[in-house]
Motif scaffolding. Structure first.
Motif, PDB file in Angstrom:
ATOM      1  N   THR A  96       0.832  -1.199   0.000  1.00 38.92           N
ATOM      2  CA  THR A  96       0.000   0.000   0.000  1.00 38.92           C
ATOM      3  C   THR A  96       0.869   1.251   0.000  1.00 38.92           C
ATOM      4  O   THR A  96       0.346   2.364  -0.005  1.00 38.92           O
ATOM      5  N   ARG A  97       2.192   1.055   0.002  1.00 37.54           N
ATOM      6  CA  ARG A  97       3.131   2.172   0.152  1.00 37.54           C
ATOM      7  C   ARG A  97       4.198   2.170  -0.941  1.00 37.54           C
ATOM      8  O   ARG A  97       5.383   2.073  -0.680  1.00 37.54           O
ATOM      9  N   MET A  98       3.785   2.306  -2.190  1.00 43.94           N
ATOM     10  CA  MET A  98       4.760   2.360  -3.285  1.00 43.94           C
ATOM     11  C   MET A  98       5.719   3.538  -3.095  1.00 43.94           C
ATOM     12  O   MET A  98       6.857   3.477  -3.539  1.00 43.94           O
ATOM     13  N   ASP A  99       5.268   4.583  -2.389  1.00 47.78           N
ATOM     14  CA  ASP A  99       6.126   5.734  -2.122  1.00 47.78           C
ATOM     15  C   ASP A  99       7.301   5.369  -1.221  1.00 47.78           C
ATOM     16  O   ASP A  99       8.292   6.092  -1.164  1.00 47.78           O
ATOM     17  N   ALA A 100       7.209   4.254  -0.513  1.00 45.33           N
ATOM     18  CA  ALA A 100       8.277   3.805   0.396  1.00 45.33           C
ATOM     19  C   ALA A 100       8.922   2.517  -0.102  1.00 45.33           C
ATOM     20  O   ALA A 100       9.482   1.756   0.680  1.00 45.33           O
ATOM     21  N   PHE A 101       8.858   2.297  -1.414  1.00 47.50           N
ATOM     22  CA  PHE A 101       9.389   1.044  -1.950  1.00 47.50           C
ATOM     23  C   PHE A 101      10.893   0.891  -1.724  1.00 47.50           C
ATOM     24  O   PHE A 101      11.406  -0.205  -1.629  1.00 47.50           O
ATOM     25  N   SER A 102      11.600   1.990  -1.573  1.00 52.86           N
ATOM     26  CA  SER A 102      13.042   1.907  -1.294  1.00 52.86           C
ATOM     27  C   SER A 102      13.294   1.189   0.034  1.00 52.86           C
ATOM     28  O   SER A 102      14.294   0.479   0.185  1.00 52.86           O
ATOM     29  N   GLU A 103      12.383   1.333   1.004  1.00 55.04           N
ATOM     30  CA  GLU A 103      12.514   0.616   2.285  1.00 55.04           C
ATOM     31  C   GLU A 103      12.334  -0.891   2.079  1.00 55.04           C
ATOM     32  O   GLU A 103      13.033  -1.701   2.699  1.00 55.04           O
ATOM     33  N   ILE A 104      11.382  -1.256   1.236  1.00 55.25           N
ATOM     34  CA  ILE A 104      11.155  -2.672   0.918  1.00 55.25           C
ATOM     35  C   ILE A 104      12.397  -3.241   0.239  1.00 55.25           C
ATOM     36  O   ILE A 104      12.877  -4.314   0.594  1.00 55.25           O
ATOM     37  N   ASN A 105      12.930  -2.511  -0.738  1.00 55.84           N
ATOM     38  CA  ASN A 105      14.137  -2.959  -1.442  1.00 55.84           C
ATOM     39  C   ASN A 105      15.328  -3.107  -0.503  1.00 55.84           C
ATOM     40  O   ASN A 105      16.106  -4.054  -0.624  1.00 55.84           O
ATOM     41  N   ALA A 106      15.490  -2.186   0.422  1.00 54.29           N
ATOM     42  CA  ALA A 106      16.616  -2.260   1.360  1.00 54.29           C
ATOM     43  C   ALA A 106      16.525  -3.528   2.199  1.00 54.29           C
ATOM     44  O   ALA A 106      17.530  -4.234   2.401  1.00 54.29           O
ATOM     45  N   ALA A 107      15.337  -3.861   2.685  1.00 53.56           N
ATOM     46  CA  ALA A 107      15.151  -5.094   3.465  1.00 53.56           C
ATOM     47  C   ALA A 107      15.381  -6.315   2.588  1.00 53.56           C
ATOM     48  O   ALA A 107      16.012  -7.299   3.003  1.00 53.56           O
ATOM     49  N   TRP A 108      14.872  -6.268   1.371  1.00 54.86           N
ATOM     50  CA  TRP A 108      15.034  -7.364   0.409  1.00 54.86           C
ATOM     51  C   TRP A 108      16.514  -7.638   0.157  1.00 54.86           C
ATOM     52  O   TRP A 108      16.960  -8.791   0.132  1.00 54.86           O
ATOM     53  N   GLU A 109      17.295  -6.572  -0.040  1.00 55.88           N
ATOM     54  CA  GLU A 109      18.705  -6.719  -0.390  1.00 55.88           C
ATOM     55  C   GLU A 109      19.567  -7.218   0.764  1.00 55.88           C
ATOM     56  O   GLU A 109      20.681  -7.683   0.538  1.00 55.88           O
ATOM     57  N   THR A 110      19.080  -7.183   1.999  1.00 55.50           N
ATOM     58  CA  THR A 110      19.844  -7.791   3.090  1.00 55.50           C
ATOM     59  C   THR A 110      19.829  -9.313   2.974  1.00 55.50           C
ATOM     60  O   THR A 110      20.752  -9.974   3.438  1.00 55.50           O
ATOM     61  N   ILE A 111      18.785  -9.872   2.342  1.00 59.54           N
ATOM     62  CA  ILE A 111      18.695 -11.321   2.140  1.00 59.54           C
ATOM     63  C   ILE A 111      19.268 -11.703   0.782  1.00 59.54           C
ATOM     64  O   ILE A 111      20.085 -12.611   0.664  1.00 59.54           O
ATOM     65  N   PHE A 112      18.827 -11.026  -0.260  1.00 55.78           N
ATOM     66  CA  PHE A 112      19.247 -11.341  -1.626  1.00 55.78           C
ATOM     67  C   PHE A 112      20.374 -10.405  -2.021  1.00 55.78           C
ATOM     68  O   PHE A 112      20.199  -9.461  -2.770  1.00 55.78           O
ATOM     69  N   ASN A 113      21.551 -10.698  -1.462  1.00 56.62           N
ATOM     70  CA  ASN A 113      22.735  -9.887  -1.732  1.00 56.62           C
ATOM     71  C   ASN A 113      23.585 -10.597  -2.786  1.00 56.62           C
ATOM     72  O   ASN A 113      23.109 -11.498  -3.457  1.00 56.62           O
ATOM     73  N   ASP A 114      24.842 -10.237  -2.896  1.00 55.13           N
ATOM     74  CA  ASP A 114      25.708 -10.810  -3.924  1.00 55.13           C
ATOM     75  C   ASP A 114      25.931 -12.308  -3.766  1.00 55.13           C
ATOM     76  O   ASP A 114      26.295 -12.978  -4.714  1.00 55.13           O
ATOM     77  N   GLY A 115      25.703 -12.849  -2.573  1.00 55.08           N
ATOM     78  CA  GLY A 115      25.949 -14.267  -2.351  1.00 55.08           C
ATOM     79  C   GLY A 115      24.801 -15.178  -2.737  1.00 55.08           C
ATOM     80  O   GLY A 115      24.957 -16.389  -2.788  1.00 55.08           O
ATOM     81  N   LEU A 116      23.627 -14.635  -3.028  1.00 54.32           N
ATOM     82  CA  LEU A 116      22.448 -15.442  -3.332  1.00 54.32           C
ATOM     83  C   LEU A 116      21.763 -14.875  -4.568  1.00 54.32           C
ATOM     84  O   LEU A 116      21.469 -13.682  -4.624  1.00 54.32           O
ATOM     85  N   VAL A 117      21.531 -15.724  -5.559  1.00 52.63           N
ATOM     86  CA  VAL A 117      20.851 -15.276  -6.767  1.00 52.63           C
ATOM     87  C   VAL A 117      19.406 -14.921  -6.400  1.00 52.63           C
ATOM     88  O   VAL A 117      18.691 -15.766  -5.847  1.00 52.63           O
ATOM     89  N   PRO A 118      18.976 -13.700  -6.683  1.00 54.10           N
ATOM     90  CA  PRO A 118      17.604 -13.327  -6.326  1.00 54.10           C
ATOM     91  C   PRO A 118      16.595 -14.011  -7.251  1.00 54.10           C
ATOM     92  O   PRO A 118      16.908 -14.309  -8.404  1.00 54.10           O
ATOM     93  N   PRO A 119      15.382 -14.220  -6.746  1.00 52.04           N
ATOM     94  CA  PRO A 119      14.343 -14.800  -7.592  1.00 52.04           C
ATOM     95  C   PRO A 119      13.777 -13.740  -8.532  1.00 52.04           C
ATOM     96  O   PRO A 119      14.060 -12.549  -8.385  1.00 52.04           O
ATOM     97  N   ALA A 120      12.946 -14.185  -9.457  1.00 51.25           N
ATOM     98  CA  ALA A 120      12.145 -13.237 -10.223  1.00 51.25           C
ATOM     99  C   ALA A 120      11.224 -12.542  -9.215  1.00 51.25           C
ATOM    100  O   ALA A 120      10.957 -13.079  -8.133  1.00 51.25           O
ATOM    101  N   ARG A 121      10.741 -11.357  -9.571  1.00 48.51           N
ATOM    102  CA  ARG A 121       9.938 -10.610  -8.603  1.00 48.51           C
ATOM    103  C   ARG A 121       8.928  -9.734  -9.330  1.00 48.51           C
ATOM    104  O   ARG A 121       9.216  -9.155 -10.362  1.00 48.51           O
ATOM    105  N   THR A 122       7.741  -9.664  -8.760  1.00 47.53           N
ATOM    106  CA  THR A 122       6.697  -8.761  -9.227  1.00 47.53           C
ATOM    107  C   THR A 122       6.307  -7.878  -8.050  1.00 47.53           C
ATOM    108  O   THR A 122       6.202  -8.362  -6.922  1.00 47.53           O
ATOM    109  N   SER A 123       6.094  -6.603  -8.299  1.00 47.99           N
ATOM    110  CA  SER A 123       5.680  -5.675  -7.249  1.00 47.99           C
ATOM    111  C   SER A 123       4.424  -4.958  -7.702  1.00 47.99           C
ATOM    112  O   SER A 123       4.368  -4.443  -8.813  1.00 47.99           O
TER     113      SER A 123
END
Length: 140
Positions: A88-115
């Motif tokens: 409900t907060r596309m205006d704060a999507f950078s916060e979602i991405n920051a949390a996402w990138e703590t898990i899916f960093n350079d050591g783990l291939v990220p999955p496909a993603r839809t937002s």
């Protein structure tokens, strides 16, 4: 240890490490090599209450809960095919991405993603994520 209920080709799975569903649905369903994890909102496993702190904190809790449940489902993040993020907060999507990138960093291939931006989510959450996994083999 997970609990499961089997039908003809579908197995419903649950994890005692995350909050139980509040409504009638299966947290995870397996059909063959495919596993679908229902949309998760940021419920604290201990209290069952919605995480506070906004989209970033909610995303962190959802990903943490997923990691708690994966061993019970017999899955790993390497088998994650796609994640679908609803917010409900596309205006704060950078916060979602920051949390996402703590898990899916350079050591783990990220999955496909839809937002997807939505007007409302269950329990007043600002983020909900569903996950689809594919295993290379199934042990029964």
């Amino acid at each position: 240890m997970s609990t499961s209920t089997e039908s003809s080709i579908r197995t419903a799975m649950q994890s005692p490490h995350i909050p139980a569903p509040r409504f009638r649905y299966s947290p995870c369903v397996r059909i063959g090599f495919n596993y679908q994890v229902s949309g998760m909102v940021a419920l604290d496993p201990a209290s069952g209450k919605l995480e506070t702190g906004g989209p970033g904190a909610e995303t962190t809790r959802i990903l943490s809960n997923l990691q708690l449940a994966l061993p019970d489902y017999g899955l790993s993040l390497d088998e994650l095919l796609i994640a679908r993020i609803y917010t409900t907060r596309m205006d704060a999507f950078s916060e979602i991405n920051a949390a996402w990138e703590t898990i899916f960093n350079d050591g783990l291939v990220p999955p496909a993603r839809t937002s997807v931006g939505v007007s409302a989510l269950p329990l007043g959450a600002s983020v909900e994520i569903e996950f689809s996994f594919v295993k290379s083999s199934v042990s029964v």
